[in-house]
Design an enzyme around this catalytic site. Structure first.
Site, mmCIF file in Angstrom:
data_model
loop_
_atom_site.group_PDB
_atom_site.id
_atom_site.type_symbol
_atom_site.label_atom_id
_atom_site.label_comp_id
_atom_site.label_asym_id
_atom_site.label_seq_id
_atom_site.Cartn_x
_atom_site.Cartn_y
_atom_site.Cartn_z
ATOM 1 N N ASP A 1 -10.406 3.413 3.927
ATOM 2 C CA ASP A 1 -10.864 2.025 3.811
ATOM 3 C C ASP A 1 -12.392 1.965 3.674
ATOM 4 O O ASP A 1 -12.938 0.933 3.279
ATOM 5 C CB ASP A 1 -10.467 1.247 5.082
ATOM 6 N N LYS B 1 0.848 -1.192 0.000
ATOM 7 C CA LYS B 1 0.000 0.000 0.000
ATOM 8 C C LYS B 1 0.889 1.249 0.000
ATOM 9 O O LYS B 1 0.650 2.192 -0.752
ATOM 10 C CB LYS B 1 -0.941 -0.013 1.214
ATOM 11 N N GLN C 1 -4.359 -1.416 9.594
ATOM 12 C CA GLN C 1 -4.429 -2.751 8.977
ATOM 13 C C GLN C 1 -5.118 -3.742 9.926
ATOM 14 O O GLN C 1 -4.755 -3.846 11.096
ATOM 15 C CB GLN C 1 -2.998 -3.232 8.644
#
Ligand code: NDP
Length: 286
Positions: A121, A54, A98
């Site tokens: 997200d 990422k 995460q």
């Protein structure tokens, strides 16, 4: 004739190139470089790879990326304090914690602590609610990537029957809402669905997000259907398998995504898109 393979790698590369060019225009216009902060708790090898990729993706797109590594022993309060510092930091546009987090940390508390405007997200309930009610929102990257692929492949959704297998908050449910927003008639299946093969057989479009290797057989698939396989299941020996039995399904479907090389590459591409979007929206709100 075997199904046409939907090349997620190529579509993701096109999305990334588009984002990169939008980033360079945005930087020129505003002097602001979008910045994503990823937070990794613990040392799970798969999570380490995801987070690294990422960050790399951000840099390749011309954005900044910062990674904060915390030990698995970090307390929930320490993590929440970090999130609130990042919320207040003007130079940070996107925050990604995460998942999964260690058991002693309440994931939903952490997700809800992220400012909805930095929630790239798209997991915050505010963004989930906005998606549900048709308002601009940060949409979870995997379902957003699925829609991008279907658009790229010019799959007509209006009036079609879309069957989504899986009802998680990060894939199944948002994928179903997105398909609905495009006027598909949507059925969501889960572990208690009665006669799953019969329901799957009615899908013009099938999204499989189950997490069970090759559970969906070729004989379940409607001839000519568009099959999107989200599953990423590690087989003994290390090979990656989808939720759909690819070789069988390929003989029946019209189009199908492979695993790997299908939905997977789209997820990071859409994260980069969301990070840029977060910076654009903040600049516009000033
Ligand atoms: P979850 O485990 O959160 O959800 C799985 C869903 O599948 C649940 O809704 C569950 O039903 C349903 N399910 C489980 N078993 C069955 C069954 N036998 N029949 C019908 N439905 C069933 O998984 P995620 O949504 O997070 O992920 C799904 C898959 O997608 C995984 O393989 C994951 O690795 C992959 N993934 C891939 C990504 C990518 O970038 N390509 C990103 C995210 C996920 P119930 O609700 O009733 O328990």
């Amino acid at each position: 004739m075997p199904a046409q393979i939907i090349d997620g790698k190529a579509i993701a590369a096109a999305v990334r190139a588009r984002t990169k060019s939008r980033v360079s225009k945005f930087v020129l216009q505003t002097g602001i470089t979008p910045c994503l902060v990823t937070v990794l708790v613990g040392e799970d090898p798969a999570s380490q790879i995801y987070v690294r990729n990422k960050g790399k993706g951000c840099i390749e797109a011309g954005m900044f990326s910062r990674q904060v590594d915390l030990p698995a022993s970090v307390s929930e309060k320490e993590l929440l304090d970090l999130v609130s510092q990042l919320n207040a930091d003007e130079s940070v546009h996107g925050i990604l914690v995460q998942l999964p987090l260690p058991d002693h940390i309440d994931e939903s508390k952490v997700i809800e602590a992220i400012s909805p405007g930095k929630d790239v997200d798209g997991f915050h309930p505010v963004n989930a609610g906005r998606l549900l009610t048709g308002k601009p929102a940060f949409i979870p990257c995997t379902p957003l990537g699925i829609l991008e692929m279907l658009d790229h492949e010019k799959v007509h959704l209006k009036g079609k029957h879309a069957v989504v297998v899986g009802r998680s908050n990060i894939v199944g449910k948002p994928a179903a809402i997105l398909l609905l927003s495009r006027h598909a008639t949507v059925t969501i299946c889960h572990s208690r669905t009665t006669d799953l093969p019969a329901v799957v057989r009615t899908g013009d479009v099938l999204v499989a997000a189950v997490g069970k290797a090759e559970m969906i057989r070729g004989s379940w698939i409607k001839p000519g259907a568009v099959v999107v396989d989200v599953g990423m299941n590690r087989l003994p020996g290390g090979k990656l398998a989808g939720d759909v039995a690819f070789d069988e399904a390929r003989e029946v479907a019209g189009k199908i995504t492979p695993v790997p090389g299908g939905v997977g590459p789209m997820t990071i591409a859409m994260l980069l898109h969301n990070t840029l979007e977060a910076a654009v929206r903040r600049a516009a709100a000033k």
